[in-house]
Design an enzyme around this catalytic site. Structure first.
Site, PDB file in Angstrom:
ATOM      1  N   SER A  82       0.869  -1.188   0.000  1.00  0.00           N
ATOM      2  CA  SER A  82       0.000   0.000   0.000  1.00  0.00           C
ATOM      3  C   SER A  82       0.899   1.230   0.000  1.00  0.00           C
ATOM      4  O   SER A  82       2.098   1.131   0.262  1.00  0.00           O
ATOM      5  CB  SER A  82      -0.838  -0.034   1.280  1.00  0.00           C
ATOM      6  OG  SER A  82      -1.384   1.222   1.597  1.00  0.00           O
ATOM      7  N   TYR A  87      -2.684  -0.821  10.136  1.00  0.00           N
ATOM      8  CA  TYR A  87      -2.664  -1.070   8.685  1.00  0.00           C
ATOM      9  C   TYR A  87      -1.271  -0.800   8.109  1.00  0.00           C
ATOM     10  O   TYR A  87      -0.727  -1.618   7.353  1.00  0.00           O
ATOM     11  CB  TYR A  87      -3.711  -0.166   8.027  1.00  0.00           C
ATOM     12  CG  TYR A  87      -3.905  -0.406   6.545  1.00  0.00           C
ATOM     13  CD1 TYR A  87      -4.699  -1.457   6.091  1.00  0.00           C
ATOM     14  CD2 TYR A  87      -3.297   0.410   5.594  1.00  0.00           C
ATOM     15  CE1 TYR A  87      -4.888  -1.679   4.736  1.00  0.00           C
ATOM     16  CE2 TYR A  87      -3.483   0.197   4.237  1.00  0.00           C
ATOM     17  CZ  TYR A  87      -4.274  -0.850   3.813  1.00  0.00           C
ATOM     18  OH  TYR A  87      -4.448  -1.069   2.467  1.00  0.00           O
TER      19      TYR A  87
HETATM   20  P1  NDP Z   1     -11.913  -4.962  -0.888  1.00  0.00           P
HETATM   21  O1  NDP Z   1     -12.533  -4.769   0.451  1.00  0.00           O
HETATM   22  O2  NDP Z   1     -12.724  -4.733  -2.094  1.00  0.00           O
HETATM   23  O3  NDP Z   1     -11.243  -6.383  -0.998  1.00  0.00           O
HETATM   24  C1  NDP Z   1     -10.680  -7.060   0.069  1.00  0.00           C
HETATM   25  C2  NDP Z   1     -10.795  -8.527  -0.218  1.00  0.00           C
HETATM   26  O4  NDP Z   1     -10.174  -9.256   0.828  1.00  0.00           O
HETATM   27  C3  NDP Z   1     -12.234  -8.953  -0.292  1.00  0.00           C
HETATM   28  O5  NDP Z   1     -12.443  -9.595  -1.533  1.00  0.00           O
HETATM   29  C4  NDP Z   1     -12.424  -9.878   0.884  1.00  0.00           C
HETATM   30  O6  NDP Z   1     -13.233 -10.969   0.512  1.00  0.00           O
HETATM   31  C5  NDP Z   1     -10.998 -10.354   1.168  1.00  0.00           C
HETATM   32  N1  NDP Z   1     -10.814 -10.646   2.584  1.00  0.00           N
HETATM   33  C6  NDP Z   1     -10.800  -9.784   3.623  1.00  0.00           C
HETATM   34  N2  NDP Z   1     -10.620 -10.456   4.765  1.00  0.00           N
HETATM   35  C7  NDP Z   1     -10.521 -11.773   4.440  1.00  0.00           C
HETATM   36  C8  NDP Z   1     -10.342 -12.961   5.182  1.00  0.00           C
HETATM   37  N3  NDP Z   1     -10.215 -12.937   6.520  1.00  0.00           N
HETATM   38  N4  NDP Z   1     -10.289 -14.133   4.519  1.00  0.00           N
HETATM   39  C9  NDP Z   1     -10.415 -14.166   3.168  1.00  0.00           C
HETATM   40  N5  NDP Z   1     -10.581 -13.075   2.415  1.00  0.00           N
HETATM   41  C10 NDP Z   1     -10.647 -11.884   3.045  1.00  0.00           C
HETATM   42  O7  NDP Z   1     -10.643  -3.989  -0.867  1.00  0.00           O
HETATM   43  P2  NDP Z   1      -9.487  -3.701  -1.921  1.00  0.00           P
HETATM   44  O8  NDP Z   1      -9.720  -4.408  -3.185  1.00  0.00           O
HETATM   45  O9  NDP Z   1      -9.299  -2.261  -1.900  1.00  0.00           O
HETATM   46  O10 NDP Z   1      -8.242  -4.352  -1.152  1.00  0.00           O
HETATM   47  C11 NDP Z   1      -7.467  -5.423  -1.662  1.00  0.00           C
HETATM   48  C12 NDP Z   1      -6.061  -5.300  -1.111  1.00  0.00           C
HETATM   49  O11 NDP Z   1      -5.472  -4.106  -1.623  1.00  0.00           O
HETATM   50  C13 NDP Z   1      -5.982  -5.204   0.410  1.00  0.00           C
HETATM   51  O12 NDP Z   1      -4.847  -5.895   0.862  1.00  0.00           O
HETATM   52  C14 NDP Z   1      -5.803  -3.714   0.639  1.00  0.00           C
HETATM   53  O13 NDP Z   1      -5.173  -3.440   1.864  1.00  0.00           O
HETATM   54  C15 NDP Z   1      -4.950  -3.357  -0.545  1.00  0.00           C
HETATM   55  N6  NDP Z   1      -4.910  -1.956  -0.907  1.00  0.00           N
HETATM   56  C16 NDP Z   1      -6.033  -1.292  -1.313  1.00  0.00           C
HETATM   57  C17 NDP Z   1      -5.944   0.033  -1.702  1.00  0.00           C
HETATM   58  C18 NDP Z   1      -7.105   0.800  -2.215  1.00  0.00           C
HETATM   59  O14 NDP Z   1      -6.966   2.015  -2.425  1.00  0.00           O
HETATM   60  N7  NDP Z   1      -8.239   0.204  -2.452  1.00  0.00           N
HETATM   61  C19 NDP Z   1      -4.670   0.757  -1.650  1.00  0.00           C
HETATM   62  C20 NDP Z   1      -3.569  -0.045  -1.213  1.00  0.00           C
HETATM   63  C21 NDP Z   1      -3.702  -1.339  -0.863  1.00  0.00           C
HETATM   64  P3  NDP Z   1     -14.483 -11.454   1.435  1.00  0.00           P
HETATM   65  O15 NDP Z   1     -15.247 -10.233   1.788  1.00  0.00           O
HETATM   66  O16 NDP Z   1     -15.208 -12.427   0.577  1.00  0.00           O
HETATM   67  O17 NDP Z   1     -13.863 -12.140   2.605  1.00  0.00           O
END
Ligand code: NDP
Length: 254
Positions: free
Chosen positions: A144, A157
């Site tokens: 990130s 985070y």
């Molecule tokens: P979302 O919330 O859309 O996606 C997060 C995903 O993680 C979901 O699909 C969720 O699936 C899965 N997830 C969360 N917890 C669990 C768990 N315990 N077990 C299995 N799956 C899990 O967010 P983003 O797409 O934005 O985030 C994706 C990644 O990118 C993360 O690591 C985030 O920190 C990182 N990121 C995002 C940024 C942004 O601006 N959006 C910037 C920098 C980094 P489900 O709900 O089905 O469990």
């Protein structure tokens, strides 16, 4: 020579059922790999599978809570049972609890670290012997801008995302001998469910990000497809241990 052919390869993307994970899964699928997406929300996964199958990809969903080591191990085992191999792992699942450091509870701290960092360790450890068996592999860990910067609401985070970069470097050095490349991707601000919540909780975020980003806009999950395709393919065989910003210039702007 085709540097970008993933036909016959198998990719596992945690959190691939939405947001950045789905964008990356699409990038990898576009090169011909079979895709396994993992997460908890089956309704979201059904839509994601449709999106991947509409591209002509072989795609399936496995339910897993990646904070649980046994579920990470089972996830990798189920992927290999289904496809016979594992070549690409994207450790993307992530979450955030936005509070001042003095207000974060012990449970919240562990929840963020377990979801964002420890899960990537468990999944990578489980994937390692399979990639050795396949003759090599690609691990892509999602960091990130908080891998680089601090923010008052991001103590847990940012710790997890700083850890992702250092874990990637350590594993890259350990597993280069096995032809496994381990890299981190540092997304800028991308429009997803996670940042929808951030925009509700952090006032002025929408505009301040847009103003600071040289590209003049928030990113989309689709913006993450290209870096995933590159880091999953043999085009990146001599790239390991890096942390690559995909941020519209956010991290280099004054
Ligand atoms: P979302 O919330 O859309 O996606 C997060 C995903 O993680 C979901 O699909 C969720 O699936 C899965 N997830 C969360 N917890 C669990 C768990 N315990 N077990 C299995 N799956 C899990 O967010 P983003 O797409 O934005 O985030 C994706 C990644 O990118 C993360 O690591 C985030 O920190 C990182 N990121 C995002 C940024 C942004 O601006 N959006 C910037 C920098 C980094 P489900 O709900 O089905 O469990």
């Amino acid at each position: 020579m085709n540097l970008f052919n993933l036909k016959g390869k198998v990719a596992l993307v945690t959190g691939g059922n939405g947001g950045i994970g789905l964008g990356m899964a699409q990038g990898i699928a576009s090169l011909g790999a079979a895709i396994v997406i993992a997460g908890r929300n089956e309704a979201k996964a059904a839509d994601a599978l449709q999106t991947l199958r509409d591209m002509g990809a072989e795609a399936s969903f496995l339910t897993a809570d990646v904070t649980n080591k046994a579920e990470c191990v089972a996830l990798v085992a189920a992927t290999v049972a289904k496809h016979g191999r594992l070549d690409i792992l994207v450790n993307n699942a992530g979450t955030s609890v936005r509070k001042q450091p003095q207000d974060l509870t012990e449970d919240e701290w562990h929840h963020v670290l377990d979801t964002n960092l420890t899960s990537a360790f468990f999944c990578s450890q489980a994937a390692y012997p399979e990639m050795v068996r396949a003759g090599g592999g690609k691990m892509i860990n999602i960091g990130s801008m908080m891998s680089l910067f601090g923010a008052p609401f991001a103590a847990a985070y940012a710790s997890s995302k700083g850890g992702i970069v250092q874990m990637s470097r350590a594993m890259a050095t350990a597993w280069a001998k096995d032809n496994i490349q381990v890299n981190a991707v540092l997304p800028g601000w991308i429009d997803t469910d996670l940042t929808k919540r951030a925009r509700e909780q952090v006032s002025g975020l929408q505009d301040s990000v847009q103003k600071r980003t040289p590209s003049g806009r928030w990113g989309t999950p689709h913006d993450m497809a290209g870096i995933a395709a590159f880091l999953a393919s043999s085009a990146s065989d001599f790239v390991t241990g890096t942390a690559i910003p995909v941020d519209g210039g956010f991290s280099i702007a004054m």
